[in-house]
Design a protein around this motif. Structure first.
Motif, PDB file in Angstrom:
ATOM      1  N   GLU A  26      -4.773   6.709  -1.186  1.00 25.48           N
ATOM      2  CA  GLU A  26      -3.883   5.560  -1.059  1.00 25.48           C
ATOM      3  C   GLU A  26      -4.183   4.590  -2.183  1.00 25.48           C
ATOM      4  O   GLU A  26      -5.242   4.662  -2.823  1.00 25.48           O
ATOM      5  CB  GLU A  26      -4.017   4.865   0.302  1.00 25.48           C
ATOM      6  CG  GLU A  26      -5.351   4.235   0.574  1.00 25.48           C
ATOM      7  CD  GLU A  26      -5.326   3.429   1.875  1.00 25.48           C
ATOM      8  OE1 GLU A  26      -5.120   4.045   2.938  1.00 25.48           O
ATOM      9  OE2 GLU A  26      -5.514   2.205   1.812  1.00 25.48           O
ATOM     10  N   THR A  27      -3.228   3.695  -2.448  1.00 25.64           N
ATOM     11  CA  THR A  27      -3.426   2.690  -3.488  1.00 25.64           C
ATOM     12  C   THR A  27      -2.598   1.473  -3.140  1.00 25.64           C
ATOM     13  O   THR A  27      -1.656   1.552  -2.343  1.00 25.64           O
ATOM     14  CB  THR A  27      -3.004   3.241  -4.872  1.00 25.64           C
ATOM     15  OG1 THR A  27      -3.413   2.314  -5.884  1.00 25.64           O
ATOM     16  CG2 THR A  27      -1.501   3.446  -4.968  1.00 25.64           C
ATOM     17  N   GLU A  28      -2.972   0.351  -3.724  1.00 26.10           N
ATOM     18  CA  GLU A  28      -2.177  -0.861  -3.570  1.00 26.10           C
ATOM     19  C   GLU A  28      -1.518  -1.146  -4.909  1.00 26.10           C
ATOM     20  O   GLU A  28      -2.199  -1.146  -5.935  1.00 26.10           O
ATOM     21  CB  GLU A  28      -3.084  -2.027  -3.163  1.00 26.10           C
ATOM     22  CG  GLU A  28      -2.301  -3.238  -2.703  1.00 26.10           C
ATOM     23  CD  GLU A  28      -3.219  -4.358  -2.251  1.00 26.10           C
ATOM     24  OE1 GLU A  28      -3.382  -4.520  -1.026  1.00 26.10           O
ATOM     25  OE2 GLU A  28      -3.765  -5.067  -3.125  1.00 26.10           O
TER      26      GLU A  28
ATOM     27  N   ARG B 168       0.563   5.302   0.615  1.00 22.86           N
ATOM     28  CA  ARG B 168      -0.341   6.313   1.191  1.00 22.86           C
ATOM     29  C   ARG B 168       0.188   7.707   0.885  1.00 22.86           C
ATOM     30  O   ARG B 168       1.375   7.975   1.059  1.00 22.86           O
ATOM     31  CB  ARG B 168      -0.481   6.109   2.697  1.00 22.86           C
ATOM     32  CG  ARG B 168      -1.210   4.819   3.026  1.00 22.86           C
ATOM     33  CD  ARG B 168      -1.578   4.699   4.504  1.00 22.86           C
ATOM     34  NE  ARG B 168      -2.454   3.553   4.707  1.00 22.86           N
ATOM     35  CZ  ARG B 168      -2.016   2.305   4.915  1.00 22.86           C
ATOM     36  NH1 ARG B 168      -0.721   2.057   4.972  1.00 22.86           N
ATOM     37  NH2 ARG B 168      -2.880   1.317   5.064  1.00 22.86           N
TER      38      ARG B 168
ATOM     39  N   THR C 130       0.839  -1.196   0.000  1.00 27.04           N
ATOM     40  CA  THR C 130       0.000   0.000   0.000  1.00 27.04           C
ATOM     41  C   THR C 130       0.871   1.241   0.000  1.00 27.04           C
ATOM     42  O   THR C 130       1.857   1.316   0.733  1.00 27.04           O
ATOM     43  CB  THR C 130      -0.918   0.003   1.238  1.00 27.04           C
ATOM     44  OG1 THR C 130      -1.722  -1.177   1.181  1.00 27.04           O
ATOM     45  CG2 THR C 130      -1.831   1.218   1.264  1.00 27.04           C
TER      46      THR C 130
END
Ligand SMILES: [Cu+2]
Length: 149
Positions: free
Chosen positions: A110-112, A58, A56
């Motif tokens: 946020e992203t994965e 952020r 992840t």
């Protein structure tokens, strides 16, 4: 008479959003002002961290607000994550839209992501309603991370 149904309108909107970065761009576009004190930064991972994919990422932003692409409210923008980008894209054009330049046009913070093992760099750039960096540009420090096997 051309009739725009709600459905075709949505299609037009979706096409417009996905096609914006591929269009032949003019030499320069007007830029949106940002406060000198605005700052974006990677909350995580930390510079030098070792992570395992997927992980992840952020995004932090100080002195401005996050807004979806298309929103022209002053002092807002949306995040772009530059992955392994050595040469920054031009500040006066929409940020490219590809695997190395990811847009978070819904206002995500946020992203994965999944990256192959090895060293990678991550950097954030805020973009305005039209995905163009602000004036002055609001960019994070570029961090280096290691993705473990
Ligand atoms: Cu964008």
């Amino acid at each position: 008479m051309l009739k725009i149904t709600p459905f075709s309108g949505l299609l037009l909107l979706a096409f417009g959003l996905s096609a914006h970065a591929q269009e032949a761009a003019p030499a320069a576009l007007p830029r949106t002002a940002a406060p000198e004190s605005a700052l974006t930064y990677l909350l995580s991972p930390a510079n030098g961290a070792t992570v395992t994919s997927p992980f992840t990422v952020r995004f932090g932003l100080r002195g401005m607000g996050v807004a979806p692409a298309g929103v022209t409210t002053a002092n807002t923008g949306h995040h772009h994550l530059l992955i392994d980008v050595e040469t920054l894209p031009p500040d006066n054009l929409p940020i490219p839209n590809d695997a190395n330049h990811r847009h978070f046009g819904l206002g995500q913070t946020e992203t994965e992501i999944t990256l192959p093992p090895g060293q990678h760099t991550l950097q954030l750039v805020l973009g305005d309603a039209l995905h163009i960096p602000h004036q002055p540009p609001v960019r994070s420090e570029k961090i280096t991370i290691t993705v473990a096997q």
